[in-house]
Scaffold this motif. Structure first.
Motif, mmCIF file in Angstrom:
data_model
loop_
_atom_site.group_PDB
_atom_site.id
_atom_site.type_symbol
_atom_site.label_atom_id
_atom_site.label_comp_id
_atom_site.label_asym_id
_atom_site.label_seq_id
_atom_site.Cartn_x
_atom_site.Cartn_y
_atom_site.Cartn_z
ATOM 1 N N ASP A 144 0.832 -1.204 0.000
ATOM 2 C CA ASP A 144 0.000 0.000 0.000
ATOM 3 C C ASP A 144 0.867 1.254 0.000
ATOM 4 N N ALA A 145 1.975 1.221 0.729
ATOM 5 C CA ALA A 145 2.893 2.368 0.722
ATOM 6 C C ALA A 145 3.436 2.596 -0.684
ATOM 7 N N TYR A 146 3.821 1.532 -1.352
ATOM 8 C CA TYR A 146 4.337 1.654 -2.722
ATOM 9 C C TYR A 146 3.263 2.236 -3.636
ATOM 10 N N LEU A 147 2.038 1.708 -3.556
ATOM 11 C CA LEU A 147 0.960 2.191 -4.425
ATOM 12 C C LEU A 147 0.577 3.637 -4.109
ATOM 13 N N ALA A 148 0.657 4.046 -2.843
ATOM 14 C CA ALA A 148 0.366 5.441 -2.474
ATOM 15 C C ALA A 148 1.345 6.381 -3.153
ATOM 16 N N VAL A 149 2.624 6.038 -3.107
ATOM 17 C CA VAL A 149 3.652 6.874 -3.728
ATOM 18 C C VAL A 149 3.518 6.829 -5.249
ATOM 19 N N TYR A 150 3.253 5.666 -5.790
ATOM 20 C CA TYR A 150 3.113 5.508 -7.238
ATOM 21 C C TYR A 150 1.933 6.342 -7.754
ATOM 22 N N ALA A 151 0.800 6.265 -7.078
ATOM 23 C CA ALA A 151 -0.385 7.013 -7.514
ATOM 24 C C ALA A 151 -0.140 8.514 -7.454
ATOM 25 N N ALA A 152 0.560 8.968 -6.419
ATOM 26 C CA ALA A 152 0.868 10.404 -6.315
ATOM 27 C C ALA A 152 1.753 10.836 -7.472
ATOM 28 N N ALA A 153 2.746 10.020 -7.803
ATOM 29 C CA ALA A 153 3.646 10.346 -8.920
ATOM 30 C C ALA A 153 2.890 10.311 -10.243
ATOM 31 N N ALA A 154 1.989 9.348 -10.402
ATOM 32 C CA ALA A 154 1.203 9.251 -11.633
ATOM 33 C C ALA A 154 0.316 10.473 -11.804
ATOM 34 N N ARG A 155 -0.105 11.037 -10.701
ATOM 35 C CA ARG A 155 -0.926 12.246 -10.702
ATOM 36 C C ARG A 155 -0.099 13.477 -10.993
ATOM 37 N N GLY A 156 1.229 13.335 -10.849
ATOM 38 C CA GLY A 156 2.104 14.476 -11.088
ATOM 39 C C GLY A 156 2.307 15.347 -9.874
ATOM 40 N N ASP A 157 1.986 14.826 -8.675
ATOM 41 C CA ASP A 157 2.161 15.614 -7.459
ATOM 42 C C ASP A 157 3.643 15.823 -7.182
ATOM 43 N N ARG A 158 4.005 17.059 -6.925
ATOM 44 C CA ARG A 158 5.404 17.402 -6.635
ATOM 45 C C ARG A 158 5.874 16.687 -5.382
ATOM 46 N N GLY A 159 7.104 16.209 -5.425
ATOM 47 C CA GLY A 159 7.701 15.577 -4.250
ATOM 48 C C GLY A 159 7.272 14.153 -4.012
ATOM 49 N N ALA A 160 6.377 13.630 -4.849
ATOM 50 C CA ALA A 160 5.845 12.284 -4.609
ATOM 51 C C ALA A 160 6.937 11.230 -4.694
ATOM 52 N N ARG A 161 7.862 11.353 -5.604
ATOM 53 C CA ARG A 161 8.913 10.340 -5.774
ATOM 54 C C ARG A 161 9.884 10.310 -4.606
ATOM 55 N N GLU A 162 9.938 11.415 -3.833
ATOM 56 C CA GLU A 162 10.887 11.475 -2.722
ATOM 57 C C GLU A 162 10.599 10.416 -1.680
ATOM 58 N N GLY A 163 9.324 10.034 -1.520
ATOM 59 C CA GLY A 163 8.971 9.053 -0.516
ATOM 60 C C GLY A 163 9.134 7.633 -0.979
ATOM 61 N N GLN A 164 9.430 7.425 -2.223
ATOM 62 C CA GLN A 164 9.500 6.080 -2.772
ATOM 63 C C GLN A 164 10.756 5.374 -2.379
#
Length: 164
Positions: A144-164
């Protein structure tokens, strides 16, 4: 990086990008998950039975679309609603448990402008708006943590990849 597994023997093997109306045919898609975003954070719910934080979501009822299930489960589990339409991210491919059963989950993301009141229920004891760079108290389901970060990045949210 995939694959990502959990303590119950479940493995997220890949993410499949295809139209929402054309799910993969090689395995069923019995559930939907939602990564609801608020101010750069993702909604996580604490599941009583699994004793862990996870994305809201659940089984698709007969006659219900994956999108309808995502909206229903999000509200039932967390009392939250997206402000606007949910965006379809893709199909998450899983191999589940010791039987190694293949399934897909439909993954959606959306935005909330403000948090709504939450009352603990039979399934979820708490919710949190999670910044993946910061820990949550207790265990977070790694898939779920992986999918949360992935979905944020897919949305284009800034900083989302930092948590991956």
């Amino acid at each position: 990086m995939l694959p990502v597994g959990d303590q119950r023997g479940n493995t997220l093997t890949r993410l499949v990008h295809r139209p929402e109306t054309d799910p993969p045919a090689d395995a069923p898609t019995p559930f939907a998950l939602v990564a609801l975003r608020l101010g750069g954070r993702t909604l996580m719910a604490y599941h009583r039975g699994r004793d862990a934080w996870e994305l809201p979501g659940g089984m698709i009822d007969p006659g219900e679309s994956a999108r309808e299930a995502a909206v229903r489960e999000l509200f039932e589990e967390t009392a939250q609603r997206p402000d606007g339409r949910l965006d379809f991210v893709g199909y998450a491919a899983f191999v589940l448990g010791p039987g190694r059963r293949a399934e897909y989950g439909a993954l959606f993301t959306g935005r909330a402008e403000r948090p709504r009141d939450f009352r603990p229920n039979d399934e979820m004891s708490a919710i949190a708006w999670w910044d993946p760079r910061l820990p949550l108290p207790g265990r977070v389901q790694p898939i779920d943590a992986y999918l949360a970060v992935y979905a944020a990045a897919a949305r284009g949210d800034r900083g989302a990849r930092e948590g991956q």
